[in-house]
Design an enzyme around this catalytic site. Structure first.
Site, PDB file in Angstrom:
ATOM      1  N   ASP A  34       0.766  -1.240   0.000  1.00 51.64           N
ATOM      2  CA  ASP A  34       0.000   0.000   0.000  1.00 51.64           C
ATOM      3  C   ASP A  34       0.799   1.293   0.000  1.00 51.64           C
ATOM      4  O   ASP A  34       0.249   2.348   0.238  1.00 51.64           O
ATOM      5  CB  ASP A  34      -0.944   0.004   1.207  1.00 51.64           C
ATOM      6  CG  ASP A  34      -0.177  -0.036   2.517  1.00 51.64           C
ATOM      7  OD1 ASP A  34       1.063  -0.040   2.478  1.00 51.64           O
ATOM      8  OD2 ASP A  34      -0.817  -0.046   3.569  1.00 51.64           O
ATOM      9  N   HIS A  66       6.220   9.062   2.362  1.00 51.86           N
ATOM     10  CA  HIS A  66       7.656   9.000   2.632  1.00 51.86           C
ATOM     11  C   HIS A  66       7.923   9.445   4.058  1.00 51.86           C
ATOM     12  O   HIS A  66       7.353  10.417   4.525  1.00 51.86           O
ATOM     13  CB  HIS A  66       8.444   9.931   1.693  1.00 51.86           C
ATOM     14  CG  HIS A  66       8.410   9.516   0.268  1.00 51.86           C
ATOM     15  ND1 HIS A  66       9.113   8.441  -0.194  1.00 51.86           N
ATOM     16  CD2 HIS A  66       7.750  10.021  -0.798  1.00 51.86           C
ATOM     17  CE1 HIS A  66       8.906   8.314  -1.502  1.00 51.86           C
ATOM     18  NE2 HIS A  66       8.074   9.251  -1.878  1.00 51.86           N
ATOM     19  N   LYS A 108      -8.262  13.599 -16.911  1.00 55.94           N
ATOM     20  CA  LYS A 108      -7.262  13.264 -17.924  1.00 55.94           C
ATOM     21  C   LYS A 108      -7.842  12.266 -18.929  1.00 55.94           C
ATOM     22  O   LYS A 108      -7.710  12.440 -20.145  1.00 55.94           O
ATOM     23  CB  LYS A 108      -6.027  12.679 -17.235  1.00 55.94           C
ATOM     24  CG  LYS A 108      -4.970  12.134 -18.177  1.00 55.94           C
ATOM     25  CD  LYS A 108      -3.804  11.537 -17.375  1.00 55.94           C
ATOM     26  CE  LYS A 108      -2.791  10.874 -18.293  1.00 55.94           C
ATOM     27  NZ  LYS A 108      -1.644  10.311 -17.547  1.00 55.94           N
TER      28      LYS A 108
END
EC number: 6.3.4.4
Length: 423
Positions: free
Chosen positions: A16, A48, A141
């Site tokens: 994940d 992170h 998009k």
């Protein structure tokens, strides 16, 4: 990770997107001194431990150039905030070492507002997104009404953003708490500020590969959240696989030679979706607590369970791993028995060793486990294979044989240097 003859390395994880690939990234950056670190896909939802979510982690290394690639959805506010954070920490030359593809689609405040409403509308069937607008950005998009970084400099930018906002207003009415005027003012401020960072990423990557520069490629999330191969619809909105890395950065597949899977010694998941080996009991709670399983981007507790080798082998079939980075082995130190899933059992007693496309079908399966004796001694900080308990070595050897790839990197603690590296 994928290593090419250049070499090119591509970061990929099998669950994940926790920050566990950071340790391997540090090792690769230090040992190979990569010329370039590039983000391939996703948005400002990557997790992170170095506290940024959009920028490539290579910015930490003062010798590494960095690129946000064309398949990333780009959030300008997050971009400048994270750059300011790195400036404040004294990281050298961050502004000259980061480039943004002109082809990136923009991730607006509008998308975040819509993302939250979509999750509320789904109710109990919500996907469990980060609510940062990643999905709506990719949806625009795909429907060809999104706006790209290069469009900021077009005379039609304001008109198209207003049209996009109006279309969402028609759908959600007064529920949509969004100020298009403020967004337009923000982008007027970003317009000249952003210009120095923008590059033609196709030319940038072509030049880099022609010059045989070493490239570390950073993905976002992992295979089971891939839009095509993951646990759809409980997935992200981009291709998080090896193919997505190649597409997102115009990489030459002919240069790739090594593919490194980053996978925990147990399995975790953030958000909704199927989880056959999930432990809704003391085992799951213990894994959460010892492993510190809190989502970096979301702050949510990760769901935890035993390592699922059916899932890992499925991921192997798509990403063609050559080696494995097994992280957080030390989290299992105190378990008397350690289990791994090796097959699923159908209601009629048939054994299935592949991951099904039908999640409803998956819910009817039982899990077949292989049990291992726990080592019940600390492996924290161990950096030598021979110093691992025999039981831990047997556990790792079983994974290697089952998957058909060597476990070349083993994480054994929170310190960035707590890793066993096997030649």
């Amino acid at each position: 990770m994928i290593t090419s003859s250049n070499p090119t390395d591509i970061s990929n994880q099998s669950d994940d997107s926790p920050p566990q690939k950071g340790k391997l990234t540090d090792h690769l950056l230090a040992s190979n001194a990569f010329d370039i670190c590039a983000r391939a896909a996703g948005g400002h939802n990557a997790g992170h431990s170095i506290n940024f979510h959009l920028l490539p982690s290579g910015l930490i290394n003062p010798k590494t150039d960095n690129l946000i690639g064309s398949s990333v959805v780009f959030n300008a506010e997050a971009f400048f905030k994270e750059l300011a954070d790195l400036d404040a920490k004294g990281v050298a030359d961050v502004h000259s070492r980061i480039h943004v593809s002109s082809r990136c689609h923009l991730n607006f405040q509008l998308h975040a507002a819509v993302d939250g409403l979509s999750e509320v509308k789904l109710g109990k069937e919500s996907i469990g997104t980060t609510k940062r607008g990643i999905g709506p950005s990719y949806a625009n998009k795909a429907s060809r009404d999104g706006l790209r970084v290069i469009d900021i400099y077009s005379d039609s930018f304001e008109r198209k953003l207003r049209q996009l906002a109006d279309s969402y207003r028609e759908r959600y009415g007064d529920l949509l708490q969004y100020d298009v005027e403020q967004e337009l003012r923000n982008y007027e401020g970003y317009k000249e500020k952003l210009r120095p960072y923008i590059v033609d990423a196709v030319a940038y990557m072509q030049d880099a590969q022609t010059a045989k520069k070493s490239i570390l490629v950073e993905g976002s999330q992992a295979l089971m959240l891939d839009i095509d191969y993951g646990t759809y619809p409980y997935v992200t909105s981009s291709n998080t696989s090896l193919g997505g890395c190649i597409q997102g950065l115009a990489l030459s597949p002919f240069h790739l030679k090594n593919v490194i899977a980053v996978v925990k010694a147990y399995t975790t998941r953030v958000g909704g979706g199927p989880f056959p080996t999930e432990q809704l009991n003391d085992v799951g709670t213990k894994l959460q607590d010892i492993g510190g399983e809190i989502g970096v981007s979301t702050g949510r507790r990760r769901r935890c369970g035993w390592l699922d080798l059916v899932v890992l082998k499925y991921s192997m079939a798509i990403n063609h791993y050559t080696t494995i980075n097994l992280t957080k082995l030390d989290v299992l130190d105190t378990f008397p028995t350690i289990r791994v899933a090796t097959a699923y059992i159908t209601p009629d007693g048939q054994k299935r060793s592949t991951f099904p496309a039908d999640l409803g079908e998956l819910e009817t399966y039982e899990v077949e486990y292989t049990d291992f004796e726990g080592w019940q001694t600390s492996t924290s900080g161990v950096r030598d294979w021979d110093k691992l308990p025999v039981q831990a070595q047997k556990y790792i050897a079983f994974i290697e044989e089952f998957i058909g790839a060597k476990v070349a990197y083993i994480g054994t603690g929170q310190d960035r240097e707590d890793m066993i590296i096997r030649a």
